[in-house]
Design a protein around this motif. Structure first.
Motif, PDB file in Angstrom:
ATOM      1  N   LYS A  39       0.862  -1.174   0.000  1.00  0.00           N
ATOM      2  CA  LYS A  39       0.000   0.000   0.000  1.00  0.00           C
ATOM      3  C   LYS A  39       0.901   1.226   0.000  1.00  0.00           C
ATOM      4  N   TYR A  40       0.546   2.203  -0.812  1.00  0.00           N
ATOM      5  CA  TYR A  40       1.357   3.401  -0.944  1.00  0.00           C
ATOM      6  C   TYR A  40       0.436   4.609  -0.942  1.00  0.00           C
ATOM      7  N   VAL A  41       0.807   5.622  -0.182  1.00  0.00           N
ATOM      8  CA  VAL A  41       0.055   6.876  -0.147  1.00  0.00           C
ATOM      9  C   VAL A  41       0.825   7.889  -0.983  1.00  0.00           C
ATOM     10  N   LEU A  42       0.169   8.433  -1.980  1.00  0.00           N
ATOM     11  CA  LEU A  42       0.797   9.395  -2.878  1.00  0.00           C
ATOM     12  C   LEU A  42       0.171  10.767  -2.655  1.00  0.00           C
ATOM     13  N   PRO A  43       0.885  11.670  -1.978  1.00  0.00           N
ATOM     14  CA  PRO A  43       0.328  12.997  -1.747  1.00  0.00           C
ATOM     15  C   PRO A  43       0.293  13.808  -3.057  1.00  0.00           C
ATOM     16  N   ILE A  44      -0.808  14.487  -3.284  1.00  0.00           N
ATOM     17  CA  ILE A  44      -0.971  15.329  -4.477  1.00  0.00           C
ATOM     18  C   ILE A  44      -1.381  16.725  -4.010  1.00  0.00           C
ATOM     19  N   SER A  45      -0.684  17.734  -4.505  1.00  0.00           N
ATOM     20  CA  SER A  45      -0.998  19.126  -4.159  1.00  0.00           C
ATOM     21  C   SER A  45      -1.501  19.847  -5.393  1.00  0.00           C
ATOM     22  N   PHE A  46      -2.527  20.656  -5.214  1.00  0.00           N
ATOM     23  CA  PHE A  46      -3.058  21.478  -6.287  1.00  0.00           C
ATOM     24  C   PHE A  46      -2.805  22.944  -5.951  1.00  0.00           C
ATOM     25  N   THR A  47      -2.446  23.723  -6.958  1.00  0.00           N
ATOM     26  CA  THR A  47      -2.336  25.171  -6.820  1.00  0.00           C
ATOM     27  C   THR A  47      -3.424  25.790  -7.675  1.00  0.00           C
ATOM     28  N   ILE A  48      -4.306  26.509  -7.053  1.00  0.00           N
ATOM     29  CA  ILE A  48      -5.428  27.119  -7.762  1.00  0.00           C
ATOM     30  C   ILE A  48      -5.088  28.577  -7.991  1.00  0.00           C
ATOM     31  N   VAL A  49      -5.064  28.948  -9.258  1.00  0.00           N
ATOM     32  CA  VAL A  49      -4.707  30.339  -9.588  1.00  0.00           C
ATOM     33  C   VAL A  49      -5.895  31.079 -10.140  1.00  0.00           C
TER      34      VAL A  49
END
Length: 49
Positions: A39-49
């Motif tokens: 099991k792997y947790v992949l963090p994803i970040s979004f930048t809203i412009v």
């Protein structure tokens, strides 16, 4: 695949779409040389412009 900490339905759907487009991953290999579940947790970040 599942989203563990969702932000909104739209961003969660976009994160899943991007992950599904990524290349296939190789399975973890155990001591006996056979594929193992991992099991792997992949963090994803979004930048809203």
């Amino acid at each position: 695949m599942e989203v563990t900490k969702g932000v909104s339905k739209e961003l969660d759907a976009e994160a899943l779409r991007v992950i599904k487009l990524s290349p296939r991953w190789n399975p973890a290999i155990g001591d006996n040389g056979s594929p193992q579940r991992a099991k792997y947790v992949l963090p994803i970040s979004f930048t809203i412009v």
